[in-house]
Scaffold this motif. Structure first.
Motif, mmCIF file in Angstrom:
data_model
loop_
_atom_site.group_PDB
_atom_site.id
_atom_site.type_symbol
_atom_site.label_atom_id
_atom_site.label_comp_id
_atom_site.label_asym_id
_atom_site.label_seq_id
_atom_site.Cartn_x
_atom_site.Cartn_y
_atom_site.Cartn_z
ATOM 1 N N ASP A 168 -54.355 -85.440 27.078
ATOM 2 C CA ASP A 168 -53.472 -85.091 28.186
ATOM 3 C C ASP A 168 -53.409 -86.229 29.198
ATOM 4 O O ASP A 168 -54.378 -86.978 29.378
ATOM 5 N N ALA A 170 -51.702 -86.797 33.352
ATOM 6 C CA ALA A 170 -51.077 -86.116 34.485
ATOM 7 C C ALA A 170 -49.982 -86.971 35.098
ATOM 8 O O ALA A 170 -49.934 -88.193 34.935
ATOM 9 N N SER A 195 -50.129 -85.859 25.604
ATOM 10 C CA SER A 195 -49.429 -84.690 26.128
ATOM 11 C C SER A 195 -49.284 -84.788 27.648
ATOM 12 O O SER A 195 -50.279 -84.959 28.365
ATOM 13 N N VAL A 197 -48.800 -83.561 31.351
ATOM 14 C CA VAL A 197 -49.097 -82.390 32.191
ATOM 15 C C VAL A 197 -48.517 -82.668 33.581
ATOM 16 O O VAL A 197 -49.131 -83.369 34.390
ATOM 17 N N TYR A 199 -47.429 -82.068 37.454
ATOM 18 C CA TYR A 199 -47.875 -81.302 38.622
ATOM 19 C C TYR A 199 -46.772 -81.352 39.684
ATOM 20 O O TYR A 199 -45.822 -82.134 39.584
ATOM 21 N N VAL A 214 -58.025 -83.122 33.656
ATOM 22 C CA VAL A 214 -57.064 -83.936 32.910
ATOM 23 C C VAL A 214 -57.643 -85.351 32.910
ATOM 24 O O VAL A 214 -58.207 -85.790 33.918
#
Length: 338
Positions: A168, A170, A195, A197, A199, A214
């Protein structure tokens, strides 16, 4: 976006592009200012809330610019749609020089490519005035992550991919420069699975990154600086053409052998279409004078940023280069802001 050649994203490369192919939208128009300019306050419109990097870039120069121009220079924060509300507001303003845009890599580069269902302003119609500041991005991980450098990080990401897992990463939101930079990085290291992620802003992303929920993120050096200094995060790599002065031990991507991966976060000053060359010259002179102030330069450097400066033509070339290059990354990776 048009397909861009596999060239470095360094400022030098951007400036070498010149104005060729930029289109009339980025050339100062022939509209003449009425009477002596300025004869009232000048507003710098910022498309983000107070306190962020873009707001800082405009606010740090107001005193110096108004001393040079002889009129007040004020900030007007018009946040929304990743800076598009402010861009559209200035784009539709009269070309009289009293409303100018403090634009960044989102509203001046990425928005037209990442927003598919929302009409956004065309940044290439704006009149470039000058570069305010730049900031290298930095690849940061939690202090607790057991990787000592970017080589170990890449090896770990690839091993996770072989095991059917995606690491992951961010970002402060979908369609951001941070996400686009990570996808470009992923391309440059062989496209292992990762992947995204997203926010709602950098602050909550940083909170989870520090906590180890993360494991990785790119962000501007000025954004991550406090967490690096406190030891909560560690930096593996910088993405600019040179090392970040505040963190001289962190190598650049080029130094680590990652080719064609130089990315900076930049903030520039732009006017509406048709802004006269005379006004452009006056504002550019005021901007460059303000940026030469020693206290201003120190404040910018202490945050981990680099002071800008230069000509309208250089900002135009930088904007168009990133518009093309990052636009291709957006298209190739189907990056969307909505």
């Amino acid at each position: 976006m048009p397909i861009a050649p596999p060239v470095s994203l360094s400022r030098r490369s951007a400036l070498q592009l010149g104005l060729g192919g930029l289109g009339a939208g980025l050339l100062p128009g022939l509209t003449l200012a009425q009477g002596a300019w300025p004869n009232k306050s000048v507003t710098l419109v910022v498309g983000y809330p107070p306190g962020g990097q873009t707001d800082f870039a405009g606010r740090i120069l107001t005193a110096g610019m108004q001393n040079n121009l002889g009129q007040p220079v004020v900030i007007d924060n018009k946040a929304g749609v990743n800076g598009n509300i402010a861009t559209d507001y200035v784009l539709k303003s009269a070309p009289d020089g009293y409303r100018l845009l403090v634009g960044n890599g989102s509203n001046m580069v990425l928005n037209p490519h990442t927003y598919r269902n929302t009409a956004v302003a065309d940044p290439l119609k704006m009149t470039p005035i000058g570069l305010l500041l730049t900031s290298s991005l930095m690849l940061v991980v939690p202090a607790s992550l057991p990787v000592k450098d970017v080589d170990a990080f890449i090896a770990w990401v690839k091993q996770q991919d072989k095991e059917g897992k995606a690491v992951d990463y961010a970002s402060g939101g979908p369609g951001s420069l941070v996400q686009t930079a990570m996808e470009l990085f992923r391309e440059r290291i062989g496209k292992p699975k990762m992947s995204h992620v997203p926010y709602k802003g950098s602050a909550p992303a940083m909170t989870d990154l520090i906590a180890g929920r993360v494991p990785a993120m790119f962000d501007a050096s000025s954004v991550v600086a406090p967490f690096l200094k406190s030891g909560q995060l560690k930096a593996l790599m910088a993405t600019g053409p040179k090392r970040v002065p505040a963190f001289p031990d962190v190598p650049t991507a080029t130094e680590k052998g990652i080719k064609n991966f130089e990315v900076i976060s930049f903030i520039g000053l732009y006017g509406p279409p048709g802004l006269s060359p005379d006004i452009v010259k006056k504002v550019n002179t005021a901007m460059n004078t303000a940026l030469k102030d020693a206290a201003v330069q120190k404040t910018i450097a202490d945050r981990g940023d680099d002071a800008g400066g230069g000509t309208p033509e250089q900002l135009a070339a930088l904007t168009k280069n990133y518009y093309d290059l990052l636009g291709k990354v957006v298209k190739d990776n189907d990056i969307r802001a909505e």
